[in-house]
Design a protein around this motif. Structure first.
Motif, short mmCIF file in Angstrom:
data_model
loop_
_atom_site.label_atom_id
_atom_site.label_comp_id
_atom_site.label_asym_id
_atom_site.label_seq_id
_atom_site.Cartn_x
_atom_site.Cartn_y
_atom_site.Cartn_z
N ALA A 206 14.43 7.53 0.10
CA ALA A 206 13.41 6.50 -0.12
C ALA A 206 12.95 5.90 1.21
CB ALA A 206 13.95 5.42 -1.04
N ALA A 207 13.89 5.65 2.11
CA ALA A 207 13.53 5.07 3.40
C ALA A 207 12.60 5.99 4.18
CB ALA A 207 14.80 4.78 4.21
N LEU A 208 12.90 7.29 4.18
CA LEU A 208 12.04 8.25 4.86
C LEU A 208 10.66 8.33 4.21
CD1 LEU A 208 14.62 11.07 5.57
CD2 LEU A 208 13.15 10.02 7.31
N ALA A 209 10.63 8.38 2.88
CA ALA A 209 9.35 8.50 2.18
C ALA A 209 8.44 7.31 2.47
CB ALA A 209 9.59 8.65 0.69
N ILE A 210 9.01 6.12 2.50
CA ILE A 210 8.22 4.92 2.76
C ILE A 210 7.73 4.90 4.20
CG2 ILE A 210 8.39 2.40 2.94
CD1 ILE A 210 10.29 2.61 0.44
N ALA B 125 0.80 -1.23 0.00
CA ALA B 125 0.00 0.00 0.00
C ALA B 125 0.83 1.27 0.00
CB ALA B 125 -0.94 0.00 1.21
N VAL B 126 2.00 1.25 0.65
CA VAL B 126 2.72 2.52 0.87
C VAL B 126 3.28 3.11 -0.41
CG1 VAL B 126 3.31 2.00 3.26
CG2 VAL B 126 4.87 1.32 1.43
N PHE B 127 3.51 2.31 -1.43
CA PHE B 127 4.12 2.84 -2.65
C PHE B 127 3.16 3.70 -3.46
CE2 PHE B 127 6.47 -1.00 -1.53
CZ PHE B 127 7.77 -0.51 -1.54
N ASP C 254 11.68 3.51 11.62
CA ASP C 254 11.43 2.76 10.39
C ASP C 254 12.27 3.23 9.20
OD1 ASP C 254 9.53 1.18 11.63
OD2 ASP C 254 7.83 2.39 10.98
N SER C 255 13.11 4.25 9.39
CA SER C 255 13.83 4.79 8.23
C SER C 255 15.34 4.92 8.45
CB SER C 255 13.26 6.16 7.85
OG SER C 255 13.36 7.07 8.93
N LEU C 256 15.76 5.45 9.58
CA LEU C 256 17.18 5.78 9.77
C LEU C 256 17.80 5.07 10.98
CD1 LEU C 256 16.98 9.64 9.12
CD2 LEU C 256 17.47 7.82 7.46
N ALA C 257 17.05 4.23 11.65
CA ALA C 257 17.51 3.61 12.90
C ALA C 257 18.41 2.41 12.64
CB ALA C 257 16.30 3.18 13.73
N LEU C 258 18.97 1.88 13.73
CA LEU C 258 19.68 0.60 13.66
C LEU C 258 18.66 -0.53 13.47
CD1 LEU C 258 22.32 0.83 16.56
CD2 LEU C 258 22.32 1.92 14.31
N ASN D 253 4.21 3.90 -11.09
CA ASN D 253 3.61 2.90 -10.20
C ASN D 253 3.96 3.13 -8.74
OD1 ASN D 253 2.54 1.58 -12.43
ND2 ASN D 253 4.29 0.20 -12.62
N ALA D 254 4.93 3.99 -8.46
CA ALA D 254 5.41 4.17 -7.10
C ALA D 254 5.72 5.64 -6.83
CB ALA D 254 6.66 3.31 -6.86
N PRO D 255 4.66 6.48 -6.68
CA PRO D 255 4.92 7.87 -6.28
C PRO D 255 5.73 7.95 -4.99
CG PRO D 255 2.62 7.58 -6.92
CD PRO D 255 3.23 6.21 -6.88
N VAL D 256 5.57 6.96 -4.13
CA VAL D 256 6.46 6.78 -2.98
C VAL D 256 7.43 5.67 -3.36
CG1 VAL D 256 6.62 6.12 -0.55
CG2 VAL D 256 4.64 7.44 -1.34
#
Length: 536
Positions: free
Chosen positions: A196-200, A62-64, A85-89, A352-355
């Motif tokens: 990309a990680a932040l956007a998702i 769904a997120v894409f 969910d984006s920049l962590a360990l 197909n993937a605005p995100v």
């Protein structure tokens, strides 16, 4: 051609690898000066963040297509989730007395030149507006400044409700320590992965992620207190992002806000990453040349509509984000079905993937050259995915077939036959490019981008990093793995294709398949100290 463009082209040529001559690097690694992998601000107050159960997750597919559900309120819980969910360990690894961290967002050599800083409006995390640095090793915010009431009121009144600003910065020394002059490329790959990680992660909170074009990065360095780092460890702003509810168009904060921010006395002393440093003059020059100018505001931030591609029904997003790993070796016998490859390629298409591909608001300029090894239902050979305009480029070798092989995807067979050995050679002789089910090279419309200005150069690498992040997750969703490959023979790729000029340049390689994991490594939790938040 402008002088800036000419000098960027000179850097790009200087930083190319070739079979007989690699780009200049340190020769051997100076382990006594290996940069610390985490920026810390000694003496700065800390705000601990939380970890939520990964099972509390939207569907992966769904997120894409865009932000999922109603926007989450901007508070400690949502900011914690975004960064987790984006920049962590994602884990700690141990072997032979050594210990190192893995992260949600991949990095060249696991060196992580990218850091993150938040600008939070008053009332979100504190009564005051805040400038805070994300300390990934602690999953905590280091408070660099509490804004005076008047300045905080300006920030609160200028931002649309329910969102915040996040700046991504780069420390080139972390990459240059290992990779020398070529390090600028890897810093920009990493920035693309982080985008990309932040956007998702933001889409899972119902938030939009968009690049702000004002102010210029040069105006932000001092405004965020980055002028106090040690010589040789320059940290510079690469981009400023809006994260929050969907907005119709871009906005800008008053220019005097940034001037006043730069005049603040920032809290905390930046740590020294290395006791000694080596200068890489061309790397420093290209960093300066490629910083974006102040640009006009975009009236429309809305991404084109996209439907969810139901390729992985029932699969939750967040466990995949934290499970993602870069394979170090691939099983040379594993194959995949063609339909799985086509699903991966659909996800890599911007429409197909605005995100995450709508984050920068810029047109796609990167196509994919595929080396297909073991894909059942698709003949081994070379293929071209025309992401940017739907057709393979002109000027390719005359013996290439250019045969379209898929009704929906702009995928073209160029040459049938064994391509595994060729992929290995072109990726600096790395067996992982041969042993995956397939590998690929990302080729960018180089001349077209640079004609707009030298500042477009790093954004080509950003797009490659975004594609790489999507492919990492697609592989994980299928129970497989991916790996970005930064070492490749640039001009040998161009010669293979018959490209005699610089209209297209190879900027990143990648491989996908079944990983062979090293059983000697021990995996440990990322944050054994973290607690779950109290019930809502």
């Amino acid at each position: 051609m402008s002088d800036a463009e000419a000098r960027v082209r000179a850097y790009h040529a200087l930083s190319k690898h070739a079979p007989a001559a690699f780009a200049e690097g340190p020769g051997q690694l100076d382990w006594a000066n290996q940069p610390a992998p985490f920026r810390r601000y000694g003496g700065a107050p800390r705000l601990p963040l939380w970890q939520r159960p990964l099972e509390e997750s939207p569907a992966y597919d769904a997120v894409f297509a865009g932000p999922v559900g109603a926007p989450a309120p901007l508070n400690l819980a949502s900011v914690s989730q975004l960064l987790y969910d984006s920049l962590a360990l994602s884990a700690w690894k141990e072997a032979g007395g050594s210990r190192w961290a893995l992260r949600v967002n991949p990095s060249s050599g696991n060196l992580h030149p990218t850091e993150a800083y938040l600008l939070m409006p008053p009332g979100a995390l504190d009564e005051a507006a805040l400038v805070a640095h994300y300390a990934a090793d602690l999953h905590a915010l280091e408070i660099r400044a509490r804004l005076p009431d008047a300045l905080g009121a300006t920030l609160g009144a200028s931002l649309p409700p329910g969102g915040c600003l996040l700046a991504l910065t780069g420390i080139a020394w972390r990459e240059a320590w290992k990779y020398g002059e070529r390090a600028y490329r890897y810093c920009q790959h990493d920035l693309g992965h982080a985008l990309a990680a932040l956007a998702i992660a933001a889409a899972a909170l119902g938030w939009q992620t968009r690049l702000l074009r004002q102010p210029a990065p040069d105006e932000l360095d001092a405004a965020l207190g980055l002028d106090s780092v040690a010589a040789g460890e320059d940290e510079r702003v690469d981009c400023l992002l809006w994260l929050g509810p969907v907005q119709p168009g871009e906005f800008a904060l008053p220019a005097d806000f940034w001037t006043a921010l730069a005049a603040l006395e920032y809290l905390g002393t930046p740590n020294l990453l290395s006791p000694a440093h080596r200068d890489w003059p061309e790397l420093q020059r290209v960093q300066h040349l490629c910083r974006a100018p102040r640009l006009g505001l975009r009236p429309d931030w809305r991404a084109p509509p996209a439907e969810t591609i139901p390729a992985n029904p029932g699969l939750p997003l967040r466990p995949l984000l934290h499970r993602r790993r870069s394979a170090q070796a691939m099983d040379p016998t594993t194959g995949i079905q063609a339909e799985l490859l086509f699903a991966w390629l659909r996800r890599s298409m911007p429409a197909n993937a605005p995100v995450p591909f709508a984050v920068t608001g810029e047109p796609a300029r990167v196509d994919l050259l595929l080396f297909v090894h073991r894909v059942r239902g698709l003949e081994p050979g070379l293929y071209w995915l025309a992401r940017s305009d739907g057709a393979p480029p002109t000027g390719l070798r005359e013996d290439f077939a250019r045969e379209r092989v898929h009704a929906e995807l702009p995928l073209y067979r160029l040459l049938a036959g064994e391509a595994a050995g060729l992929a290995e050679f072109l990726s600096c002789g790395q067996a992982i490019a041969r042993d995956g089910c397939l590998s690929l090279a990302m080729l960018a419309r180089f001349d077209e981008a640079l004609a707009d200005g030298a500042w477009r150069y790093p954004r080509l690498f950003w797009e490659c990093g975004q594609i790489g992040q999507v492919l990492y997750l697609e592989a994980e969703a299928a129970g497989l793995s991916g790996t970005g490959i930064g070492c490749y023979f640039d001009d040998a790729v161009h010669e293979l294709l018959g490209l005699a000029d610089s209209r297209w340049q190879s900027l990143y390689h990648f491989t996908l398949g079944r990983a062979v994991w090293d059983a000697r490594l021990t995996s440990l939790p990322a944050y054994a100290h973290l607690r779950l938040p109290p019930p809502a």
